[in-house]
Motif scaffolding. Structure first.
Motif, PDB file in Angstrom:
ATOM      1  N   VAL A 265      39.021  78.886  17.620  1.00 13.35           N
ATOM      2  CA  VAL A 265      39.055  77.715  18.380  1.00 13.35           C
ATOM      3  C   VAL A 265      38.632  76.471  18.059  1.00 13.35           C
ATOM      4  CG1 VAL A 265      37.895  77.068  20.633  1.00 13.35           C
ATOM      5  CG2 VAL A 265      38.612  79.425  20.382  1.00 13.35           C
ATOM      6  N   ASP A 266      39.163  75.433  18.258  1.00 14.62           N
ATOM      7  CA  ASP A 266      38.511  74.017  17.791  1.00 14.62           C
ATOM      8  C   ASP A 266      38.633  72.932  19.088  1.00 14.62           C
ATOM      9  OD1 ASP A 266      40.995  71.848  17.739  1.00 14.62           O
ATOM     10  OD2 ASP A 266      41.803  73.622  16.745  1.00 14.62           O
ATOM     11  N   PHE A 267      37.877  72.063  18.653  1.00 10.52           N
ATOM     12  CA  PHE A 267      37.745  71.097  20.176  1.00 10.52           C
ATOM     13  C   PHE A 267      38.010  69.722  19.593  1.00 10.52           C
ATOM     14  CE2 PHE A 267      36.364  69.760  24.234  1.00 10.52           C
ATOM     15  CZ  PHE A 267      35.706  68.628  23.883  1.00 10.52           C
ATOM     16  N   PRO A 268      39.333  69.032  19.914  1.00 13.37           N
ATOM     17  CA  PRO A 268      39.311  67.784  19.485  1.00 13.37           C
ATOM     18  C   PRO A 268      38.489  66.829  20.236  1.00 13.37           C
ATOM     19  CG  PRO A 268      41.423  68.862  20.057  1.00 13.37           C
ATOM     20  CD  PRO A 268      40.253  69.720  20.533  1.00 13.37           C
ATOM     21  N   MET A 269      37.771  66.079  19.444  1.00 12.69           N
ATOM     22  CA  MET A 269      36.553  65.304  19.882  1.00 12.69           C
ATOM     23  C   MET A 269      37.013  64.049  20.724  1.00 12.69           C
ATOM     24  SD  MET A 269      34.028  67.089  18.980  1.00 12.69           S
ATOM     25  CE  MET A 269      32.538  66.231  19.216  1.00 12.69           C
ATOM     26  N   THR A 270      38.282  63.810  20.621  1.00 11.49           N
ATOM     27  CA  THR A 270      38.944  62.535  21.247  1.00 11.49           C
ATOM     28  C   THR A 270      39.430  62.775  22.486  1.00 11.49           C
ATOM     29  OG1 THR A 270      40.951  62.761  19.916  1.00 11.49           O
ATOM     30  CG2 THR A 270      39.024  61.231  18.900  1.00 11.49           C
ATOM     31  N   GLN A 271      39.426  63.863  22.882  1.00 10.42           N
ATOM     32  CA  GLN A 271      39.965  64.213  24.159  1.00 10.42           C
ATOM     33  C   GLN A 271      39.202  63.450  25.405  1.00 10.42           C
ATOM     34  OE1 GLN A 271      39.358  68.365  25.944  1.00 10.42           O
ATOM     35  NE2 GLN A 271      38.996  68.708  23.950  1.00 10.42           N
ATOM     36  N   THR A 272      40.001  63.213  26.454  1.00  8.97           N
ATOM     37  CA  THR A 272      39.487  62.508  27.668  1.00  8.97           C
ATOM     38  C   THR A 272      40.192  63.337  28.719  1.00  8.97           C
ATOM     39  OG1 THR A 272      41.133  60.754  27.876  1.00  8.97           O
ATOM     40  CG2 THR A 272      38.968  60.299  26.558  1.00  8.97           C
ATOM     41  N   CYS A 273      39.834  62.679  30.145  1.00 12.06           N
ATOM     42  CA  CYS A 273      40.759  63.312  31.162  1.00 12.06           C
ATOM     43  C   CYS A 273      42.255  62.973  31.039  1.00 12.06           C
ATOM     44  CB  CYS A 273      40.184  62.097  32.459  1.00 12.06           C
ATOM     45  SG  CYS A 273      40.838  62.539  33.866  1.00 12.06           S
ATOM     46  N   CYS A 274      42.723  64.302  31.837  1.00 10.29           N
ATOM     47  CA  CYS A 274      44.183  64.305  31.653  1.00 10.29           C
ATOM     48  C   CYS A 274      45.216  63.201  32.345  1.00 10.29           C
ATOM     49  CB  CYS A 274      44.762  65.617  31.666  1.00 10.29           C
ATOM     50  SG  CYS A 274      44.330  66.274  33.770  1.00 10.29           S
ATOM     51  N   GLY A 275      44.175  62.745  33.688  1.00 13.42           N
ATOM     52  CA  GLY A 275      44.628  61.874  34.586  1.00 13.42           C
ATOM     53  C   GLY A 275      45.110  62.576  35.970  1.00 13.42           C
ATOM     54  N   GLN A 276      44.925  63.834  35.803  1.00 16.89           N
ATOM     55  CA  GLN A 276      45.347  64.349  37.286  1.00 16.89           C
ATOM     56  C   GLN A 276      45.096  63.828  38.668  1.00 16.89           C
ATOM     57  OE1 GLN A 276      44.470  68.325  39.975  1.00 16.89           O
ATOM     58  NE2 GLN A 276      43.792  68.271  37.779  1.00 16.89           N
ATOM     59  N   MET A 277      43.594  63.325  38.640  1.00 18.43           N
ATOM     60  CA  MET A 277      43.177  62.742  39.676  1.00 18.43           C
ATOM     61  C   MET A 277      44.077  61.425  40.206  1.00 18.43           C
ATOM     62  SD  MET A 277      39.008  63.548  39.566  1.00 18.43           S
ATOM     63  CE  MET A 277      39.049  63.404  37.841  1.00 18.43           C
ATOM     64  N   HIS A 278      44.276  60.590  39.006  1.00 20.81           N
ATOM     65  CA  HIS A 278      44.947  59.428  39.252  1.00 20.81           C
ATOM     66  C   HIS A 278      46.433  59.607  39.801  1.00 20.81           C
ATOM     67  CE1 HIS A 278      41.776  58.943  36.166  1.00 20.81           C
ATOM     68  NE2 HIS A 278      41.852  57.572  36.522  1.00 20.81           N
ATOM     69  N   PHE A 279      47.164  60.740  39.173  1.00 20.92           N
ATOM     70  CA  PHE A 279      48.517  61.103  39.265  1.00 20.92           C
ATOM     71  C   PHE A 279      48.542  61.491  40.952  1.00 20.92           C
ATOM     72  CE2 PHE A 279      52.144  63.704  39.618  1.00 20.92           C
ATOM     73  CZ  PHE A 279      53.140  63.240  38.613  1.00 20.92           C
ATOM     74  N   ASN A 280      47.556  62.334  41.341  1.00 17.94           N
ATOM     75  CA  ASN A 280      47.581  62.859  42.607  1.00 17.94           C
ATOM     76  C   ASN A 280      47.232  61.905  43.689  1.00 17.94           C
ATOM     77  OD1 ASN A 280      48.112  65.184  41.501  1.00 17.94           O
ATOM     78  ND2 ASN A 280      45.924  66.046  41.587  1.00 17.94           N
ATOM     79  N   SER A 281      46.592  60.716  43.043  1.00 13.91           N
ATOM     80  CA  SER A 281      46.383  59.692  44.102  1.00 13.91           C
ATOM     81  C   SER A 281      47.320  58.499  44.273  1.00 13.91           C
ATOM     82  CB  SER A 281      44.984  59.135  43.905  1.00 13.91           C
ATOM     83  OG  SER A 281      44.133  60.018  43.742  1.00 13.91           O
ATOM     84  N   GLY A 282      48.416  58.735  43.432  1.00 13.00           N
ATOM     85  CA  GLY A 282      49.662  57.998  43.311  1.00 13.00           C
ATOM     86  C   GLY A 282      49.621  56.878  42.292  1.00 13.00           C
ATOM     87  N   TYR A 283      48.598  56.844  41.251  1.00 13.63           N
ATOM     88  CA  TYR A 283      48.499  55.944  40.166  1.00 13.63           C
ATOM     89  C   TYR A 283      49.233  56.540  39.029  1.00 13.63           C
ATOM     90  CZ  TYR A 283      45.407  53.627  43.362  1.00 13.63           C
ATOM     91  OH  TYR A 283      44.549  53.090  44.418  1.00 13.63           O
ATOM     92  N   ARG A 284      50.652  56.596  39.115  1.00 13.71           N
ATOM     93  CA  ARG A 284      51.359  57.111  38.146  1.00 13.71           C
ATOM     94  C   ARG A 284      51.207  56.265  36.706  1.00 13.71           C
ATOM     95  NH1 ARG A 284      55.204  61.103  39.429  1.00 13.71           N
ATOM     96  NH2 ARG A 284      56.644  60.294  38.092  1.00 13.71           N
ATOM     97  N   ARG A 285      51.425  55.281  36.885  1.00 15.12           N
ATOM     98  CA  ARG A 285      51.460  54.122  35.538  1.00 15.12           C
ATOM     99  C   ARG A 285      50.143  54.414  34.929  1.00 15.12           C
ATOM    100  NH1 ARG A 285      53.976  50.872  32.886  1.00 15.12           N
ATOM    101  NH2 ARG A 285      55.912  50.656  33.798  1.00 15.12           N
ATOM    102  N   GLU A 286      48.830  54.520  35.717  1.00 13.79           N
ATOM    103  CA  GLU A 286      47.588  54.515  35.182  1.00 13.79           C
ATOM    104  C   GLU A 286      47.351  55.707  34.414  1.00 13.79           C
ATOM    105  OE1 GLU A 286      47.697  51.555  38.030  1.00 13.79           O
ATOM    106  OE2 GLU A 286      48.424  53.200  37.852  1.00 13.79           O
TER     107      GLU A 286
END
Length: 183
Positions: free
Chosen positions: A88-109
Motif C-alpha cells: 500500500v502507498d498513499f499519494p500525499m497530494t490527494q484531496t477531496c474527490c468533489g463528490q459533495m460538490h457534484f451532488n450539489s450541482g456544482y459540476r464545473r467546480e
C-alpha cells in the motif's frame, strides 16, 4: 507532522518511510507489522500478495470526510490490505474527490479536483477507497465529466484511471477474489 501531510491528517495515521517516490510515499505502521500476515495467508493456497504471479500494489484513497471525522477507517483499511499481502502507498497530494460538490450541482467546480485526482494517482496500478460513494464518483461519473470539460487525451486518461479505482469490498472480492480477510 511529515511534510506534505495536511493539517487535518492525524500524525499517528501516517508515519512516512524514508523511501520516497516523488510525492508518493510508502506507509509504515509499526502497530500493523505484527498483524500483516496472520492466519489469512495460511488459509490460501497461493501467496495473497500476487495476482497471476505479479505482486499487488495499491494506492489508498482516503475520503476527505473519513480523514477528518473517522481516521480509524484509514488505519483499518491499510491493516486489511496489508494482511492480504497488498503493498500500500498513499499519494500525499490527494484531496477531496468533489463528490459533495457534484451532488450539489456544482459540476464545473469538480473539474480541478478531478484533475488533481488524476495527477495524484496517475502512476497508481490500482486505487482502493474505503468510501463507496467516492469510488462511485470516480468510476462512474468522472468519465462523463471529463468528456464535458477536458480535452480528449486527458478525458481518456481519466477513463483509464476510473477503471483502476475500486471500493474496498469490491477490490477484495472482485480483484483479489477473496471473501476471507482473516478477521
Amino acid at each position: 507532522m511529515p511534510a506534505g501531510v495536511a493539517a487535518t491528517r492525524p500524525a499517528e495515521l501516517y508515519t512516512v518511510c524514508n523511501q520516497s517516490q516523488g510525492d508518493r510515499k510508502s506507509l509504515q505502521h509499526a502497530s500493523f507489522r505484527e498483524t500483516r500476515f496472520t492466519d489469512a495467508q495460511a488459509n490460501h493456497p497461493q501467496p495473497l500478495s500476487t495476482l497471476a504471479g505479479v505482486p499487488v500494489r495499491a494506492s489508498l484513497f482516503i475520503a476527505c470526510y473519513n480523514d477528518t471525522f473517522y481516521p480509524e477507517v484509514g488505519k483499518a483499511t491499510v491493516r486489511v490490505l496489508e494482511r492480504m499481502g497488498v503493498k500500500v502507498d498513499f499519494p500525499m497530494t490527494q484531496t477531496c474527490c468533489g463528490q459533495m460538490h457534484f451532488n450539489s450541482g456544482y459540476r464545473r467546480e469538480v473539474v480541478p479536483m478531478m484533475e488533481n485526482f488524476l495527477r495524484a494517482f496517475a502512476d497508481s496500478e490500482l486505487i482502493v477507497a474505503a468510501s463507496a460513494s467516492c469510488a462511485g464518483l470516480v468510476r462512474d461519473l468522472y468519465p462523463g465529466l471529463a468528456d464535458e470539460h477536458l480535452d480528449a487525451a486527458t478525458a481518456s486518461e481519466v477513463k483509464e484511471l476510473a477503471a483502476r479505482t475500486h471500493e474496498l469490498s469490491m477490490f477484495l472480492t472482485g480483484v483479489l477474489q477473496t471473501d476471507d480477510v482473516g478477521a
